[in-house]
Scaffold this active site. Structure first.
Site, PDB file in Angstrom:
ATOM      1  CB  ALA A   1      24.624  15.509   3.143  1.00 59.59           C
ATOM      2  CB  ALA A   2      19.942  14.635   0.299  1.00 62.20           C
TER       3      ALA A   2
ATOM      4  N   GLY B   1       2.948   7.287 -13.392  1.00 56.11           N
ATOM      5  CA  GLY B   1       3.414   8.615 -13.000  1.00 56.11           C
ATOM      6  C   GLY B   1       4.529   9.181 -13.839  1.00 56.11           C
ATOM      7  CG  ASP B   2       7.970   7.423 -15.867  1.00 57.99           C
ATOM      8  OD1 ASP B   2       8.356   8.045 -14.875  1.00 57.99           O
ATOM      9  OD2 ASP B   2       8.587   6.474 -16.366  1.00 57.99           O
TER      10      ASP B   2
ATOM     11  CE1 TYR C   1      15.887  13.611  -3.572  1.00 55.80           C
ATOM     12  CE2 TYR C   1      14.684  13.653  -5.647  1.00 55.80           C
ATOM     13  CZ  TYR C   1      15.789  14.002  -4.896  1.00 55.80           C
ATOM     14  OH  TYR C   1      16.794  14.745  -5.463  1.00 55.80           O
TER      15      TYR C   1
ATOM     16  CG  HIS D   1      20.598   8.530 -11.842  1.00 53.60           C
ATOM     17  ND1 HIS D   1      21.581   9.012 -11.007  1.00 53.60           N
ATOM     18  CD2 HIS D   1      19.430   8.811 -11.226  1.00 53.60           C
ATOM     19  CE1 HIS D   1      21.030   9.571  -9.945  1.00 53.60           C
ATOM     20  NE2 HIS D   1      19.728   9.461 -10.056  1.00 53.60           N
TER      21      HIS D   1
ATOM     22  CB  ILE E   1      25.246  17.222   8.223  1.00 55.83           C
ATOM     23  CG1 ILE E   1      23.836  16.733   7.871  1.00 55.83           C
ATOM     24  CG2 ILE E   1      26.152  17.183   7.012  1.00 55.83           C
ATOM     25  CD1 ILE E   1      23.169  17.567   6.789  1.00 55.83           C
TER      26      ILE E   1
ATOM     27  N   GLY F   1      28.603   7.641  -0.441  1.00 62.55           N
ATOM     28  CA  GLY F   1      29.788   8.245  -1.050  1.00 62.55           C
ATOM     29  C   GLY F   1      31.011   7.352  -0.932  1.00 62.55           C
TER      30      GLY F   1
END
Length: 336
Positions: free
Chosen positions: A76-77, A283-284, A143, A189, A52, A36
């Site tokens: 948060a990850a 895997g898409d 994930y 992304h 955290i 962040g």
């Protein structure tokens, strides 16, 4: 309401924190700033730097200093799929372990309401689309598995300790909300990657597979405007019921192909954006779209910005403004 936002210096967390302030809530943010940005935390938030696992108990328990917390919004990850395959231990400790510590801190402080930023990746490769909440949970990477594990922990804390919990599952988020937008050191992304070409940061964008059973042969994916996603989180906050864990998928219901995204980015930016064919990635699936019918029926949620042009236009406005700020900062720091 006084709300703690974990990961509130990140992309989605900062937008949700801003929307909470706009709605009149008091907001505290915990973020370790590993991914962040301090300047993304909205003005008016109480900011606590740290993870955290180390700081949640302090913030939730110190009522004299931070006030009585009514609810938690948990963002948060770690969220990079290829990294999760290479380093799964980071996702079990960073996502699952830290979330369990947060839940214990909430229980100790008697904070009984949480909205969790989950993912539609928990479904893996679905048998049918749009994906509904009754689909089997069978993630194909660490994930997605880590998020599914936190969902399971929320369900158990609701059953055993009376927690009111909502998990929101979605695929791709894009767009921006004012000065809050998507900034990643390593971008994975599609929309920001395509916009990086228009910004001169990449030469081209790869199209992985052109022979899928879709209208133009490229993969189709779900996209939600980040402001719409934030509004869903605020609605979910009001929906938390003691002793219940509810799951809602969020999606646009149709999806957009990779080539559609590239073409809209060309229109918005005025840049040719070269696209280079590339082999399919293992895997898409051809189409991944989540159904939001339950969210519409129970949360009263309806996307206000479902059009791809609006999503891309807001993302482009954010990035061009950010590029301008970075250029001004560089000039200000250059020797005279």
């Amino acid at each position: 309401m006084r709300v703690l936002v974990t990961g509130g210096a990140g992309y989605i967390g900062s937008v949700v924190a801003a929307r909470l302030l706009e709605a009149g809530h008091a907001v505290a943010v915990i973020d370790d700033l590993s991914t962040g940005h301090r300047d993304a935390v909205p003005d008016g938030c109480t900011f606590v730097e740290g993870c955290i696992r180390d700081r949640a108990a302090e913030v939730l328990g110190d009522v004299a200093r931070y006030g009585r917390t009514d609810a938690v919004l948990h963002f948060a990850a770690r969220s990079v799929v290829p990294e999760s395959v290479r380093r799964p231990e980071l996702y079990w400790t960073g996502n699952v372990g830290a979330s369990l510590a947060l839940l214990e801190a909430m229980r100790a402080a008697d904070v009984r309401r949480i909205v969790f930023s989950s993912t539609a990746a928990v479904y893996g490769e679905p048998e049918e689309v749009p994906i509904r909440e009754c689909a089997a949970v069978r993630p194909t990477n660490p994930y997605g598995a880590s998020k599914a594990a936190v969902d399971a922990a929320l369900a158990e804390h609701a059953r055993m300790h009376g927690l009111g919990a909502v998990s929101l599952r979605y695929f791709n988020v894009a767009g921006a909300h004012g000065r809050h937008g998507e900034r990643h050191a390593t971008e994975t992304h599609l929309i920001p990657i395509v916009l990086q070409v228009a910004r001169g940061l990449r030469d081209s964008v790869a199209v992985y597979g052109e022979d899928y059973a879709t209208a133009d042969g490229s993969c189709v994916r779900d996209y939600i405007h980040v402001t719409d996603l934030a509004d869903a989180h605020l609605r979910a906050l009001e929906y938390c019921v003691p002793g219940a864990h509810r799951v809602f998928n969020l999606g646009n219901g149709a999806g957009f192909s990779v080539r559609e995204v590239i073409e809209v980015c060309r229109e918005i930016t005025g840049h040719p954006i070269p696209a280079v064919p590339a082999p399919r990635r293992a895997g898409d699936p051809a189409v991944l779209v989540a159904s939001a019918e339950r969210a519409r029926a129970e949360l009263g949620w309806e996307p206000r910005l479902p059009e791809l042009r609006d999503i891309v236009a807001d993302a482009w406005a954010f990035h061009t403004a950010q590029d301008g700020r970075d250029e001004r900062d560089a000039r200000a720091g250059a020797p005279g």
